[in-house]
Design an enzyme around this catalytic site. Structure first.
Site, PDB file in Angstrom:
ATOM      1  N   HIS A  37       0.797  -1.229   0.000  1.00  0.00           N
ATOM      2  CA  HIS A  37       0.000   0.000   0.000  1.00  0.00           C
ATOM      3  C   HIS A  37       0.825   1.273   0.000  1.00  0.00           C
ATOM      4  O   HIS A  37       0.266   2.353   0.119  1.00  0.00           O
ATOM      5  CB  HIS A  37      -0.913   0.043   1.229  1.00  0.00           C
ATOM      6  CG  HIS A  37      -2.076  -0.897   1.152  1.00  0.00           C
ATOM      7  ND1 HIS A  37      -3.260  -0.561   0.541  1.00  0.00           N
ATOM      8  CD2 HIS A  37      -2.233  -2.162   1.591  1.00  0.00           C
ATOM      9  CE1 HIS A  37      -4.105  -1.584   0.630  1.00  0.00           C
ATOM     10  NE2 HIS A  37      -3.500  -2.568   1.262  1.00  0.00           N
TER      11      HIS A  37
ATOM     12  N   LYS B  53     -10.381  13.041   4.185  1.00  0.00           N
ATOM     13  CA  LYS B  53      -9.384  11.976   4.244  1.00  0.00           C
ATOM     14  C   LYS B  53      -8.491  12.254   5.443  1.00  0.00           C
ATOM     15  O   LYS B  53      -8.539  13.354   6.006  1.00  0.00           O
ATOM     16  CB  LYS B  53      -8.553  11.922   2.964  1.00  0.00           C
ATOM     17  CG  LYS B  53      -8.043  13.301   2.511  1.00  0.00           C
ATOM     18  CD  LYS B  53      -7.305  13.235   1.170  1.00  0.00           C
ATOM     19  CE  LYS B  53      -8.233  13.182  -0.024  1.00  0.00           C
ATOM     20  NZ  LYS B  53      -8.115  11.955  -0.789  1.00  0.00           N
ATOM     21  N   ARG B  54      -7.677  11.285   5.850  1.00  0.00           N
ATOM     22  CA  ARG B  54      -6.743  11.537   6.944  1.00  0.00           C
ATOM     23  C   ARG B  54      -5.931  12.792   6.624  1.00  0.00           C
ATOM     24  O   ARG B  54      -5.636  13.064   5.465  1.00  0.00           O
ATOM     25  CB  ARG B  54      -5.802  10.350   7.138  1.00  0.00           C
ATOM     26  CG  ARG B  54      -6.431   9.167   7.861  1.00  0.00           C
ATOM     27  CD  ARG B  54      -5.445   8.024   8.007  1.00  0.00           C
ATOM     28  NE  ARG B  54      -4.978   7.586   6.703  1.00  0.00           N
ATOM     29  CZ  ARG B  54      -3.715   7.532   6.329  1.00  0.00           C
ATOM     30  NH1 ARG B  54      -2.756   7.857   7.182  1.00  0.00           N
ATOM     31  NH2 ARG B  54      -3.384   7.137   5.124  1.00  0.00           N
TER      32      ARG B  54
ATOM     33  N   LYS C 202      -1.094  14.361   1.423  1.00  0.00           N
ATOM     34  CA  LYS C 202      -2.427  14.549   0.853  1.00  0.00           C
ATOM     35  C   LYS C 202      -2.720  16.029   0.583  1.00  0.00           C
ATOM     36  O   LYS C 202      -3.675  16.388  -0.074  1.00  0.00           O
ATOM     37  CB  LYS C 202      -3.481  13.937   1.777  1.00  0.00           C
ATOM     38  CG  LYS C 202      -3.414  12.393   1.825  1.00  0.00           C
ATOM     39  CD  LYS C 202      -4.455  11.837   2.777  1.00  0.00           C
ATOM     40  CE  LYS C 202      -4.450  10.316   2.894  1.00  0.00           C
ATOM     41  NZ  LYS C 202      -5.149   9.624   1.790  1.00  0.00           N
TER      42      LYS C 202
ATOM     43  N   THR D 204      -9.380   5.757  -2.453  1.00  0.00           N
ATOM     44  CA  THR D 204     -10.697   5.190  -2.738  1.00  0.00           C
ATOM     45  C   THR D 204     -11.768   6.261  -2.522  1.00  0.00           C
ATOM     46  O   THR D 204     -12.851   6.160  -3.082  1.00  0.00           O
ATOM     47  CB  THR D 204     -11.018   3.979  -1.829  1.00  0.00           C
ATOM     48  OG1 THR D 204     -10.742   4.344  -0.466  1.00  0.00           O
ATOM     49  CG2 THR D 204     -10.193   2.770  -2.229  1.00  0.00           C
TER      50      THR D 204
ATOM     51  N   LYS E 298     -15.419   7.022  -4.573  1.00  0.00           N
ATOM     52  CA  LYS E 298     -16.742   7.217  -3.962  1.00  0.00           C
ATOM     53  C   LYS E 298     -17.344   8.542  -4.430  1.00  0.00           C
ATOM     54  O   LYS E 298     -18.526   8.621  -4.759  1.00  0.00           O
ATOM     55  CB  LYS E 298     -16.616   7.266  -2.431  1.00  0.00           C
ATOM     56  CG  LYS E 298     -16.071   6.010  -1.792  1.00  0.00           C
ATOM     57  CD  LYS E 298     -15.725   6.292  -0.313  1.00  0.00           C
ATOM     58  CE  LYS E 298     -14.837   5.219   0.256  1.00  0.00           C
ATOM     59  NZ  LYS E 298     -14.211   5.631   1.540  1.00  0.00           N
TER      60      LYS E 298
END
Ligand SMILES: *Cc1c(COP(=O)(O)O)cnc(C)c1O
Length: 811
Positions: free
Chosen positions: A362, A549-550, A555, A657, A661
């Site tokens: 991952h 998201k985290r 990110k 992911t 969504k």
């Protein structure tokens, strides 16, 4: 099948009367409450119990069937399962919602209120754990006989609250008001050993004399597939002491110490580590990993011996998937069970292991692949240390014999004699190793596992992640669900690629209107939630721009905040110009020890405070950070999103992911060419996505050539002004230097290349502003996103695993 053992309810969906009567009975006899005095929580439990009865009927039938057929079984080992709430999931999959709603209305109850009582099982941090949950759903949908194996954490991921804009972590207690979905199996328990020493009896028998033992006790949760045709089991392990109480100490009055062993044993399944990349609390974390891996392997071997008996057949009857390196100790533990317990020779045991296990990677960051110090490892798992030394040596000899141009030190499991590299152990012990998006798999071959790829060119395969359409459209987005069923039927629920039938409707005026109305309904609902949770009032006709998201530097929530500030400045300069009203919506937790991430949260909240109260700005821009992002909150935000922020530094997000969504629910993506964004872009087409910024190749080149963040900032007046405004305390007048660390990172390092991507990001955002004003055209493009991302169903992903890795038939 023996008809005597088949419960009568199977195959006959319950009527509203059945449910109502059943609920009253459950309320009285299982919950122990008089209907006159029952609380909403009591009714919710009663509903859960009655729905559960129907799930259990299907569960037993499915379990019996796969036992009789002796099907090949799949075991999915994961440290995390982010399953969220299960009531609605079961109701949806069994398709009993109309009967439930009718039953509740005769009781004067409302389904939404009851569903809201269920605790959200947050046994994971983020994407990796949610992927495992989507996979369970899809394995049931595809009737693959499978078990999910993990840990029954007493406290899942912490609950996030904001105090003065700072993140506060509170212990989460999902089990406090009872969890109706789990069945404790006190009789299914295994001894897990730690520490001690090893002896050899001279007759070939090896004994592990542990100095600490605990029991792993099973808790089973049924995972209902679509229509209930197949139901699998999620088996989570809870740690229990092997001795209950030290009675000698207790009787001498030493009460606290008498309970010491009990507390120590239970610590193992006490908490989920709030980070899925860096091993913290090292010894306990290592024990957790071994604990659930060992219990799972003992359990599946027991089942295998019962069904088949001949261990040589293990690879043809069993496939074990390791979700990341957390269960990688399985390589050594399966060896130990086969060699020490079942007395197979090492070489033979190793062959079996290498045909049975597979590993999903991952992350590409070498520092995020788990490593354990040899000293700690030997102390906790002395026998596994010996086995790993054997595997390392055996493997090295194998590779050496092939005379490949490879630095042998890099492919060792034991690095520099001092660390155990779990990524290498997992790779060497696996039949297949997979990445989770096309780009990530390609980069795996070129970077982290380049040497291994040269040695084993067939081992690395790609399986692009996916999401279950049941939860992420059917359940969470009732207005769109209804519209799609009316327009194209129900085929897409079990086979999401059929959603493509909606593509031609993108230009159908009546469909467009209804699609826009569904989006509007979801936005009104979210606006209500934002008001309730944060006190911020937002206009549902504004663009809902979502980043959930985290919180992590890669990110790049910071990039989004900088752009927000730039937009704020621009609006203030020309408040009367034509602006596209926007609501910037954030959600996400920072790992408790991750200070930069916590500063980013505080900055977002400080910016929100100033922007939201500025009378010059009004509804042109609002910023809302919703606390405690989890699966349930995602289910409310995602259907309401217009724009999806997927803006990681290219090459760093393995797949994502959340991106899938949001696209499925009709949000357009603004994103970098990273992870699965690349594949989303290929499917929705360049006109229906906003791509910006450096590519992963550009990033790799910059890392070689060097990068001058200060010069980049100074060359961009908009960005310079944004950073000046943060540094001078515009957003933190009470403490002007508050964000000094953040601005310092940007000026003096900027590893995540925020400034390098700022300009192109800002420009694409203005394109989105411009495009959003043409609401009709925007709706068309939203429809094309929904219609063209059917491929990202986790059913498709699981078909891929079944075909390329597990070699099991699918239903
Ligand atoms: C889908 C999901 C994630 C993963 O989101 P990414 O944007 O891919 O990082 C994390 N948390 C929850 C609750 C999710 O539902």
């Amino acid at each position: 099948m023996d008809t005597k053992t088949v419960p009568a309810t199977i195959g006959t969906p319950p009527t509203a009367d059945d449910i109502r009567e059943g609920m009253i009975k459950k309320l009285v006899y299982a919950v122990g409450k008089d209907p006159e005095h029952a609380t909403i929580q009591d009714w919710s439990t009663a509903l859960g119990l009655i729905v559960r009865d129907h799930v259990v009927d299907h569960w037993f039938r499915a379990t019996r069937e796969s036992y009789t057929r002796k099907d090949k079984r799949v075991y999915y080992l994961s440290m995390e399962f982010l399953i969220g709430r299960l009531f609605n999931d079961a109701i949806a999959n069994l398709q009993i919602e109309p009967a439930v709603v009718e039953a509740l209305s005769t009781l004067g109850l409302n389904l939404k209120d009851l569903l809201g009582q269920e605790s959200d099982a947050a046994l994971g941090n983020g994407g990796l754990g949610r992927l495992a949950a989507c996979f369970l759903d899809s394995m049931s949908r595809l009737a693959i006989p499978a078990y999910g194996y993990g840990i029954r954490y007493e406290h899942g991921l912490f609950r996030q609250r904001f105090h003065d804009g700072w993140q506060i972590e509170e212990a989460e207690d999902w089990l406090v008001s009872g969890h109706v979905w789990e069945f404790e199996r006190p009789e299914v328990r295994y001894t897990i050993k730690f520490g001690g020493h090893i002896s050899f009896d001279g007759q070939g028998k090896t004994n592990w004399h542990a100095d600490e033992t605990v029991f792993a006790v099973a808790y089973d949760t049924p995972i209902t597939g679509w229509t209930g045709a197949h139901v699998n089991t999620l088996r989570l392990w809870s740690s229990k002491p092997t001795e209950i109480l030290d009675l000698r100490r207790f009787n001498s009055g030493d009460y606290l110490n008498a309970a010491e062993k009990l507390i120590r044993a239970e610590t193992i399944s006490r908490v989920l580590y709030p980070d899925d990349t860096t091993p913290e609390g090292k010894e306990l974390r290592l024990k957790q990993e071994f604990f659930f891996t060992s219990a799972s392997l003992q359990d599946l071997l027991r089942r295998f011996m019962m069904e088949h008996g001949d261990l040589k057949r293990l690879p043809e009857c069993v496939s074990i998937q390791m979700n990341d390196t957390h269960p990688a100790i399985a390589v050594a533990e399966l060896m130990r069970l086969l060699a020490d317990e079942h007395r197979l020779p090492f070489v033979e045991a190793f062959e079996i292991v290498r045909k049975t296990l597979s590993y999903t990677n991952h992350t590409l960051l070498p520092e995020a692949l788990e490593r354990w110090h040899v000293g700690l490892f030997r102390k906790v798992l002395p026998r596994h240390m010996q086995i790993i030394e054997w595997i390392d040596y055996h493997h090295l000899a194998e590779v050496q014999a092939r005379n490949l141009p490879i630095a042998l030190e890099d492919i060792r499991i034991i690095g520099h004699g001092s660390e155990i590299r779990m990524g290498n152990l997992a790779f060497i012990g696996s039949k297949r190793v997979n990445g989770v998006s096309a780009l990530h798999t390609e980069l795996m071959k070129q970077t982290v596992f380049a040497d291994f790829h040269r040695i084993y060119p067939d081992r690395i395969v790609n399986q692009t992640n996916g999401i279950t359409p049941r939860r992420w459209l059917y359940e969470c987005n009732p207005p769109l669900r209804k519209l799609l069923i009316d327009a194209i039927g129900t085929g897409w629920i079990a086979d999401l690629e059929k959603i493509e039938a909606a593509a031609p409707l993108a230009t159908d005026a009546s469909f467009k209107e209804r699609y826009a109305a569904a989006k509007r309904e979801n936005k009104v609902r979210l606006a209500g939630e934002i008001l309730r949770r944060t006190g911020i009032k937002v206009d549902p006709s504004a663009m809902f721009d979502v980043q959930i998201k985290r919180i992590h530097e890669y990110k790049r929530q910071l990039l989004n905040i900088l752009e927000t500030i730039a937009l704020y400045h621009a609006i203030r300069r020309m408040p009367d110009a034509e602006w596209t009203p926007r609501v910037k919506i954030f959600g996400g937790k920072a790992a408790p020890g991750y200070h930069v991430a916590k500063q980013i949260i505080k900055l977002a909240n400080d910016v929100a405070k100033l922007v939201n109260s500025d009378p010059l700005i009004g509804d042109k821009l609002k910023v809302a950070f919703l606390p405690n992002y989890n699966v349930s909150l995602a289910e409310v935000i995602i259907p309401a999103a217009d724009l999806s922020e997927q803006i990681s530094t290219a090459g760093m997000e393995a797949s994502g992911t959340g991106n899938m969504k949001l696209a499925l629910n009709g949000a357009l993506t603004i994103g970098t060419l990273d992870g699965a964004n690349v594949e989303i872009g290929e499917r929705v087409g360049p006109d229906n996505i906003y791509i910006f910024g450096l590519t992963s190749d550009d990033v790799a080149q910059i890392r070689i050539d060097g990068y001058d963040p200060r010069a980049t900032i100074e060359g961009d007046p908009v960005l310079t002004e944004v950073l000046r405004s943060i540094a001078e305390g515009d957003f933190s007048p009470d403490e002007p230097g508050r964000f000094h660390d953040l601005t310092n990172i940007l000026y003096n390092g900027d590893y995540f290349l925020v400034s390098a991507d700022f300009q192109s990001y800002f420009q694409r955002q203005r394109d989105a502003d411009h495009d959003f004003r043409d609401t009709s055209r925007w709706t068309e493009r939203a429809i094309l996103n929904t219609a063209n991302v059917g491929w990202f169903s986790s059913d498709r992903t699981i078909r891929g695993y079944a075909r390329d890795i597990w070699k099991v038939p699918v239903g």
